[in-house]
Design a protein around this motif. Structure first.
Motif, PDB file in Angstrom:
ATOM      1  N   THR A 243     -29.795  18.670 -39.283  1.00 41.30           N
ATOM      2  CA  THR A 243     -29.111  19.262 -40.425  1.00 41.30           C
ATOM      3  C   THR A 243     -29.409  20.752 -40.442  1.00 41.30           C
ATOM      4  N   THR A 244     -28.368  21.567 -40.620  1.00 40.32           N
ATOM      5  CA  THR A 244     -28.543  23.011 -40.724  1.00 40.32           C
ATOM      6  C   THR A 244     -28.938  23.358 -42.144  1.00 40.32           C
ATOM      7  N   LEU A 245     -29.962  24.206 -42.268  1.00 38.82           N
ATOM      8  CA  LEU A 245     -30.426  24.677 -43.568  1.00 38.82           C
ATOM      9  C   LEU A 245     -30.425  26.199 -43.594  1.00 38.82           C
TER      10      LEU A 245
ATOM     11  N   CYS B  68     -35.383  26.563 -48.106  1.00 37.67           N
ATOM     12  CA  CYS B  68     -36.567  25.793 -47.705  1.00 37.67           C
ATOM     13  C   CYS B  68     -37.752  26.191 -48.575  1.00 37.67           C
ATOM     14  N   ASP B  69     -38.595  25.239 -48.899  1.00 36.99           N
ATOM     15  CA  ASP B  69     -39.837  25.524 -49.616  1.00 36.99           C
ATOM     16  C   ASP B  69     -40.814  26.142 -48.618  1.00 36.99           C
ATOM     17  N   PRO B  70     -41.246  27.402 -48.839  1.00 35.51           N
ATOM     18  CA  PRO B  70     -42.113  28.068 -47.859  1.00 35.51           C
ATOM     19  C   PRO B  70     -43.394  27.300 -47.542  1.00 35.51           C
TER      20      PRO B  70
ATOM     21  N   SER C 251     -27.982  36.147 -36.687  1.00 28.06           N
ATOM     22  CA  SER C 251     -28.127  35.385 -37.919  1.00 28.06           C
ATOM     23  C   SER C 251     -29.184  34.313 -37.649  1.00 28.06           C
ATOM     24  N   LEU C 252     -29.893  33.928 -38.663  1.00 26.83           N
ATOM     25  CA  LEU C 252     -30.960  32.933 -38.519  1.00 26.83           C
ATOM     26  C   LEU C 252     -30.504  31.614 -39.108  1.00 26.83           C
ATOM     27  N   LYS C 253     -30.650  30.559 -38.314  1.00 26.53           N
ATOM     28  CA  LYS C 253     -30.390  29.201 -38.806  1.00 26.53           C
ATOM     29  C   LYS C 253     -31.651  28.390 -38.593  1.00 26.53           C
ATOM     30  N   VAL C 254     -31.962  27.563 -39.559  1.00 29.08           N
ATOM     31  CA  VAL C 254     -33.074  26.634 -39.420  1.00 29.08           C
ATOM     32  C   VAL C 254     -32.520  25.222 -39.451  1.00 29.08           C
TER      33      VAL C 254
ATOM     34  N   GLN D 202     -38.427  20.223 -37.099  1.00 31.68           N
ATOM     35  CA  GLN D 202     -37.734  21.405 -37.598  1.00 31.68           C
ATOM     36  C   GLN D 202     -37.785  22.484 -36.518  1.00 31.68           C
ATOM     37  N   CYS D 203     -36.897  23.463 -36.634  1.00 30.02           N
ATOM     38  CA  CYS D 203     -36.910  24.614 -35.734  1.00 30.02           C
ATOM     39  C   CYS D 203     -36.069  25.726 -36.325  1.00 30.02           C
ATOM     40  N   ALA D 204     -36.190  26.928 -35.746  1.00 32.19           N
ATOM     41  CA  ALA D 204     -35.406  28.093 -36.162  1.00 32.19           C
ATOM     42  C   ALA D 204     -34.760  28.704 -34.930  1.00 32.19           C
ATOM     43  N   VAL D 205     -33.502  29.147 -35.093  1.00 29.08           N
ATOM     44  CA  VAL D 205     -32.740  29.719 -33.988  1.00 29.08           C
ATOM     45  C   VAL D 205     -32.064  31.002 -34.455  1.00 29.08           C
ATOM     46  N   GLY D 206     -32.230  32.066 -33.670  1.00 25.49           N
ATOM     47  CA  GLY D 206     -31.513  33.308 -33.911  1.00 25.49           C
ATOM     48  C   GLY D 206     -30.211  33.269 -33.134  1.00 25.49           C
ATOM     49  N   ILE D 207     -29.091  33.601 -33.805  1.00 30.87           N
ATOM     50  CA  ILE D 207     -27.781  33.453 -33.195  1.00 30.87           C
ATOM     51  C   ILE D 207     -27.074  34.806 -33.141  1.00 30.87           C
ATOM     52  N   ALA D 208     -26.760  35.240 -31.925  1.00 29.84           N
ATOM     53  CA  ALA D 208     -25.978  36.453 -31.704  1.00 29.84           C
ATOM     54  C   ALA D 208     -24.703  36.056 -30.974  1.00 29.84           C
ATOM     55  N   LYS D 209     -23.815  37.010 -30.813  1.00 24.40           N
ATOM     56  CA  LYS D 209     -22.564  36.714 -30.114  1.00 24.40           C
ATOM     57  C   LYS D 209     -22.817  36.303 -28.667  1.00 24.40           C
ATOM     58  N   SER D 210     -23.774  36.950 -28.013  1.00 23.10           N
ATOM     59  CA  SER D 210     -23.979  36.701 -26.590  1.00 23.10           C
ATOM     60  C   SER D 210     -25.033  35.646 -26.269  1.00 23.10           C
TER      61      SER D 210
END
Length: 174
Positions: free
Chosen positions: A47-49, A54-56, A89-92, A104-112
């Protein structure tokens, strides 16, 4: 670190469908933002959050329980998003199996490219579902070039597991 291409034809840029969104190939599904995606035959759900939802304390506690690095800490992710917000943009993501949070994980998303900011954080006892969790994230994000891992990553090498995920081509290993 491993560089991969997912759902792309060799030598091409990201493949977009008629709606302008990336098409997903090889038997995985995609839905809109904040929707659940389950790869074909998988029982791991991603699930994208939004980080701000998110609770820190809960995020950090889970990351620590999974042996994550400082790059998974909520304040570090927030600072990263502020620093790189123009380019990325950051997606978790949260992973569930049998209705229970298992990662859980975090991903930074750019065009390339898309960058996993740390590793997939899986609850001890669920590490065997790493490939399914990765496939679920890739299905959610769609075709593109990805970078997984970094020079201080202490988890086992993942290039063989990545190569077994349908639609993934390992391009480089460092």
């Amino acid at each position: 670190a491993v560089r991969i291409a997912f759902g792309m034809h060799p030598g091409t840029d990201m493949q977009n469908g008629a709606d302008g969104l990336p098409d997903v190939a090889h038997g995985v599904g995609r839905t809109g933002v904040n929707q659940v995606v389950t790869p074909a035959g998988s029982h791991v759900v991603a699930t994208t959050l939004r980080l701000r939802d998110c609770d820190p304390e809960a995020w950090d506690s889970f990351a620590q329980d999974c042996g994550a690095s400082y790059r998974s800490a909520y304040p570090w992710l927030r600072a990263w998003a502020l620093k790189w917000g123009v380019k990325y943009s950051l997606k978790v993501f949260e992973f569930r199996a049998a209705g229970q949070k298992m990662g859980q994980c975090a991903v930074g998303i750019a065009k390339s490219e898309r960058i996993f900011l740390d590793r997939l954080q899986l609850t001890p006892g669920y590490e065997h579902l790493w490939s399914q969790a990765m496939a679920a994230v890739l299905a959610q994000l769609g075709p593109g070039r990805y970078r997984y891992g970094w020079h201080l990553n202490l988890e086992p090498a993942r290039e063989q597991e990545l190569a077994r995920i349908p639609g993934v081509v390992v391009e480089a290993v460092q």
